[in-house]
Design a protein around this motif. Structure first.
Motif, PDB file in Angstrom:
ATOM      1  N   MET A   1      -0.709  -2.623  -2.296  1.00 19.99           N
ATOM      2  CA  MET A   1      -1.442  -1.691  -3.144  1.00 19.99           C
ATOM      3  C   MET A   1      -1.000  -1.886  -4.579  1.00 19.99           C
ATOM      4  O   MET A   1       0.181  -1.868  -4.876  1.00 19.99           O
ATOM      5  CB  MET A   1      -1.186  -0.238  -2.727  1.00 19.99           C
ATOM      6  N   SER A   2      -1.923  -2.079  -5.465  1.00 16.43           N
ATOM      7  CA  SER A   2      -1.593  -2.320  -6.860  1.00 16.43           C
ATOM      8  C   SER A   2      -1.234  -1.014  -7.535  1.00 16.43           C
ATOM      9  O   SER A   2      -1.589   0.071  -7.078  1.00 16.43           O
ATOM     10  CB  SER A   2      -2.798  -2.954  -7.571  1.00 16.43           C
ATOM     11  N   PRO A   3      -0.537  -1.045  -8.709  1.00 16.84           N
ATOM     12  CA  PRO A   3      -0.197   0.165  -9.414  1.00 16.84           C
ATOM     13  C   PRO A   3      -1.425   0.982  -9.792  1.00 16.84           C
ATOM     14  O   PRO A   3      -1.413   2.209  -9.770  1.00 16.84           O
ATOM     15  CB  PRO A   3       0.562  -0.352 -10.636  1.00 16.84           C
ATOM     16  N   SER A   4      -2.514   0.319 -10.163  1.00 20.17           N
ATOM     17  CA  SER A   4      -3.714   1.058 -10.532  1.00 20.17           C
ATOM     18  C   SER A   4      -4.336   1.735  -9.323  1.00 20.17           C
ATOM     19  O   SER A   4      -4.837   2.854  -9.391  1.00 20.17           O
ATOM     20  CB  SER A   4      -4.733   0.100 -11.173  1.00 20.17           C
ATOM     21  N   ALA A   5      -4.260   1.054  -8.156  1.00 23.02           N
ATOM     22  CA  ALA A   5      -4.830   1.643  -6.955  1.00 23.02           C
ATOM     23  C   ALA A   5      -4.037   2.858  -6.511  1.00 23.02           C
ATOM     24  O   ALA A   5      -4.567   3.786  -5.901  1.00 23.02           O
ATOM     25  CB  ALA A   5      -4.867   0.614  -5.831  1.00 23.02           C
ATOM     26  N   ALA A   6      -2.735   2.869  -6.817  1.00 28.37           N
ATOM     27  CA  ALA A   6      -1.907   3.996  -6.407  1.00 28.37           C
ATOM     28  C   ALA A   6      -2.316   5.275  -7.100  1.00 28.37           C
ATOM     29  O   ALA A   6      -2.050   6.371  -6.617  1.00 28.37           O
ATOM     30  CB  ALA A   6      -0.434   3.681  -6.700  1.00 28.37           C
ATOM     31  N   ILE A  17      -4.220   8.996   7.225  1.00 30.14           N
ATOM     32  CA  ILE A  17      -3.063   8.114   7.098  1.00 30.14           C
ATOM     33  C   ILE A  17      -2.226   8.521   5.891  1.00 30.14           C
ATOM     34  O   ILE A  17      -0.987   8.537   5.948  1.00 30.14           O
ATOM     35  CB  ILE A  17      -3.510   6.650   6.963  1.00 30.14           C
ATOM     36  N   ALA A  18      -2.892   8.859   4.798  1.00 29.78           N
ATOM     37  CA  ALA A  18      -2.165   9.274   3.591  1.00 29.78           C
ATOM     38  C   ALA A  18      -1.381  10.552   3.842  1.00 29.78           C
ATOM     39  O   ALA A  18      -0.255  10.717   3.353  1.00 29.78           O
ATOM     40  CB  ALA A  18      -3.147   9.468   2.436  1.00 29.78           C
ATOM     41  N   GLU A  19      -1.948  11.475   4.618  1.00 25.27           N
ATOM     42  CA  GLU A  19      -1.238  12.716   4.918  1.00 25.27           C
ATOM     43  C   GLU A  19      -0.031  12.462   5.805  1.00 25.27           C
ATOM     44  O   GLU A  19       1.022  13.082   5.627  1.00 25.27           O
ATOM     45  CB  GLU A  19      -2.199  13.705   5.582  1.00 25.27           C
ATOM     46  N   VAL A  20      -0.169  11.552   6.762  1.00 23.19           N
ATOM     47  CA  VAL A  20       0.970  11.195   7.613  1.00 23.19           C
ATOM     48  C   VAL A  20       2.075  10.558   6.773  1.00 23.19           C
ATOM     49  O   VAL A  20       3.271  10.867   6.930  1.00 23.19           O
ATOM     50  CB  VAL A  20       0.523  10.236   8.733  1.00 23.19           C
ATOM     51  N   ALA A  21       1.682   9.665   5.870  1.00 31.54           N
ATOM     52  CA  ALA A  21       2.668   9.004   5.017  1.00 31.54           C
ATOM     53  C   ALA A  21       3.377  10.008   4.116  1.00 31.54           C
ATOM     54  O   ALA A  21       4.595   9.942   3.926  1.00 31.54           O
ATOM     55  CB  ALA A  21       1.987   7.923   4.176  1.00 31.54           C
ATOM     56  N   HIS A  74       7.086   6.402   7.756  1.00 39.26           N
ATOM     57  CA  HIS A  74       6.479   6.439   6.421  1.00 39.26           C
ATOM     58  C   HIS A  74       6.021   5.049   5.999  1.00 39.26           C
ATOM     59  O   HIS A  74       4.914   4.883   5.469  1.00 39.26           O
ATOM     60  CB  HIS A  74       7.498   6.988   5.425  1.00 39.26           C
ATOM     61  N   GLY A  75       6.867   4.041   6.248  1.00 37.42           N
ATOM     62  CA  GLY A  75       6.491   2.692   5.859  1.00 37.42           C
ATOM     63  C   GLY A  75       5.389   2.107   6.723  1.00 37.42           C
ATOM     64  O   GLY A  75       4.433   1.500   6.221  1.00 37.42           O
ATOM     65  N   LEU A  76       5.484   2.328   8.034  1.00 36.17           N
ATOM     66  CA  LEU A  76       4.490   1.763   8.942  1.00 36.17           C
ATOM     67  C   LEU A  76       3.108   2.382   8.739  1.00 36.17           C
ATOM     68  O   LEU A  76       2.092   1.731   9.045  1.00 36.17           O
ATOM     69  CB  LEU A  76       4.933   1.970  10.398  1.00 36.17           C
ATOM     70  N   ALA A  77       3.053   3.609   8.246  1.00 33.98           N
ATOM     71  CA  ALA A  77       1.750   4.265   8.051  1.00 33.98           C
ATOM     72  C   ALA A  77       0.855   3.464   7.116  1.00 33.98           C
ATOM     73  O   ALA A  77      -0.369   3.429   7.287  1.00 33.98           O
ATOM     74  CB  ALA A  77       1.957   5.677   7.511  1.00 33.98           C
ATOM     75  N   PHE A  78       1.450   2.776   6.144  1.00 31.51           N
ATOM     76  CA  PHE A  78       0.648   2.027   5.178  1.00 31.51           C
ATOM     77  C   PHE A  78      -0.028   0.805   5.798  1.00 31.51           C
ATOM     78  O   PHE A  78      -0.979   0.266   5.233  1.00 31.51           O
ATOM     79  CB  PHE A  78       1.521   1.606   3.990  1.00 31.51           C
ATOM     80  N   LEU A  79       0.473   0.363   6.943  1.00 29.43           N
ATOM     81  CA  LEU A  79      -0.170  -0.770   7.611  1.00 29.43           C
ATOM     82  C   LEU A  79      -1.540  -0.403   8.170  1.00 29.43           C
ATOM     83  O   LEU A  79      -2.361  -1.282   8.460  1.00 29.43           O
ATOM     84  CB  LEU A  79       0.711  -1.279   8.749  1.00 29.43           C
ATOM     85  N   PHE A  80      -1.810   0.899   8.334  1.00 28.21           N
ATOM     86  CA  PHE A  80      -3.044   1.347   8.961  1.00 28.21           C
ATOM     87  C   PHE A  80      -4.102   1.781   7.947  1.00 28.21           C
ATOM     88  O   PHE A  80      -5.159   2.276   8.339  1.00 28.21           O
ATOM     89  CB  PHE A  80      -2.747   2.500   9.921  1.00 28.21           C
ATOM     90  N   LEU A  81      -3.814   1.612   6.664  1.00 25.20           N
ATOM     91  CA  LEU A  81      -4.832   1.894   5.654  1.00 25.20           C
ATOM     92  C   LEU A  81      -6.000   0.928   5.828  1.00 25.20           C
ATOM     93  O   LEU A  81      -5.794  -0.271   6.022  1.00 25.20           O
ATOM     94  CB  LEU A  81      -4.243   1.772   4.252  1.00 25.20           C
ATOM     95  N   GLY A  87       0.367  -5.345   3.755  1.00 23.39           N
ATOM     96  CA  GLY A  87       0.716  -6.359   4.728  1.00 23.39           C
ATOM     97  C   GLY A  87       2.159  -6.187   5.152  1.00 23.39           C
ATOM     98  O   GLY A  87       2.925  -5.440   4.524  1.00 23.39           O
ATOM     99  N   VAL A  88       2.535  -6.878   6.211  1.00 20.56           N
ATOM    100  CA  VAL A  88       3.910  -6.790   6.691  1.00 20.56           C
ATOM    101  C   VAL A  88       4.876  -7.271   5.610  1.00 20.56           C
ATOM    102  O   VAL A  88       5.948  -6.688   5.407  1.00 20.56           O
ATOM    103  CB  VAL A  88       4.076  -7.615   7.979  1.00 20.56           C
ATOM    104  N   THR A  89       4.483  -8.316   4.891  1.00 24.34           N
ATOM    105  CA  THR A  89       5.346  -8.833   3.828  1.00 24.34           C
ATOM    106  C   THR A  89       5.532  -7.800   2.735  1.00 24.34           C
ATOM    107  O   THR A  89       6.614  -7.681   2.154  1.00 24.34           O
ATOM    108  CB  THR A  89       4.743 -10.120   3.231  1.00 24.34           C
TER     109      THR A  89
END
Length: 269
Positions: A1-6, A17-21, A74-81, A87-89
């Motif tokens: 996710m880019s800074p602008s997208a954040a 997903i955002a609420e879970v994160a 918290h970290g794994l939640a972003f994989l489901f966006l 990405g995993v990396t």
């Protein structure tokens, strides 16, 4: 996710997903602060002074496990966006996506995991893990900064700032008190001055450790490594009659022992 997208609103596809994160991130923040508080209170023996009961290391381990679990979630939640997934990396390599706040969170969580792994292997490392275990202070600092930057970027700072400060103040205060010498704390009136500290050092000092009370946490080794050593079998070995120059360190080890297993005997000059 880019800074602008954040800074952009979350799409309807990713609201859940955002609420879970967000929830898991806040729970991680709370758990890591409680873990640090309990660890300092247990390592210094302050729990016993306040409550009259010996500190249980299990409480610290349990809180650390919750911190790891909620932080990993918290970290794994972003994989489901769906619209802008990680990405995993992105989740494993700090600064891979160029966002400093994400890099701080990744580095902090990985450092917490490393500290936890070394704690589990402490008996095999003869207590040397204690030095690296102190890196947990740095990890919590990184994660705290990550949480605050995330609140700013997501527009939640006005909602969580008061709770965040309230939760963060105790661990910061305890961390500062942890590294202050006992005489400084005594002069400040935070602890009672030990009669032994007010009298001259003994001409001879004999160390005795209650094997029934000793749980081999290794705190004494961190205070007086020339006197106390944890063996490969997890048993504590120590010098019964330490050298005169080691007496201040031995007294510090006796004060820091969470189980109050170290007894010092000797006549003063």
């Amino acid at each position: 996710m880019s800074p602008s997208a954040a800074l952009m609103p979350v799409s309807p596809h990713d609201t859940g997903i955002a609420e879970v994160a967000a929830l898991s991130g806040r729970l991680t923040y709370l758990c890591m602060c409680l873990t640090l508080c309990w660890g300092v209170l247990a390592a210094t023996g302050w729990v016993r002074r306040f409550s009259g009961q010996d500190a249980l290391r299990t409480g610290h381990v349990l809180l650390a496990a919750f911190t790891l679990a909620t932080g990993t979630l918290h970290g794994l939640a972003f994989l489901f966006l769906e619209d802008d997934p990680f990405g995993v990396t992105d989740l494993l390599v700090p600064f891979y996506n160029g966002t400093p706040r994400h890099a701080l969170g990744i580095a902090g969580l990985e450092l917490v995991i490393a500290v936890s792994v070394t704690a589990g292997l402490r008996r095999a490392r003869e207590g040397r893990w204690l030095r690296f275990h102190q890196a947990g202070y740095l990890a919590i600092g990184l994660l705290a900064v990550h949480a605050w930057l995330g609140a700013v970027a997501d527009g939640h700072l006005a909602v969580v700032w008061l709770a965040g400060i309230t939760v963060l103040v105790p661990p910061v205060l305890l961390s500062v008190l942890r590294v202050l010498p006992a005489p400084v704390l005594a002069r400040a009136g935070l602890i009672a001055a030990s009669p032994a500290d007010q009298s001259p050092e003994p001409a001879t000092l004999r160390v005795d450790v209650d094997s029934q009370r000793c749980h081999a946490y290794g705190v004494c080794q961190s205070e007086a490594p020339q006197v106390f050593q944890l063996g490969q079998d997890g048993q504590l070995e120590y010098e019964k009659r330490p050298e005169a120059q080691e007496v201040p360190n031995v007294r510090a080890a006796a004060r820091a022992c969470p189980m109050r297993a170290i007894h010092l005997l000797g006549a003063t000059r």
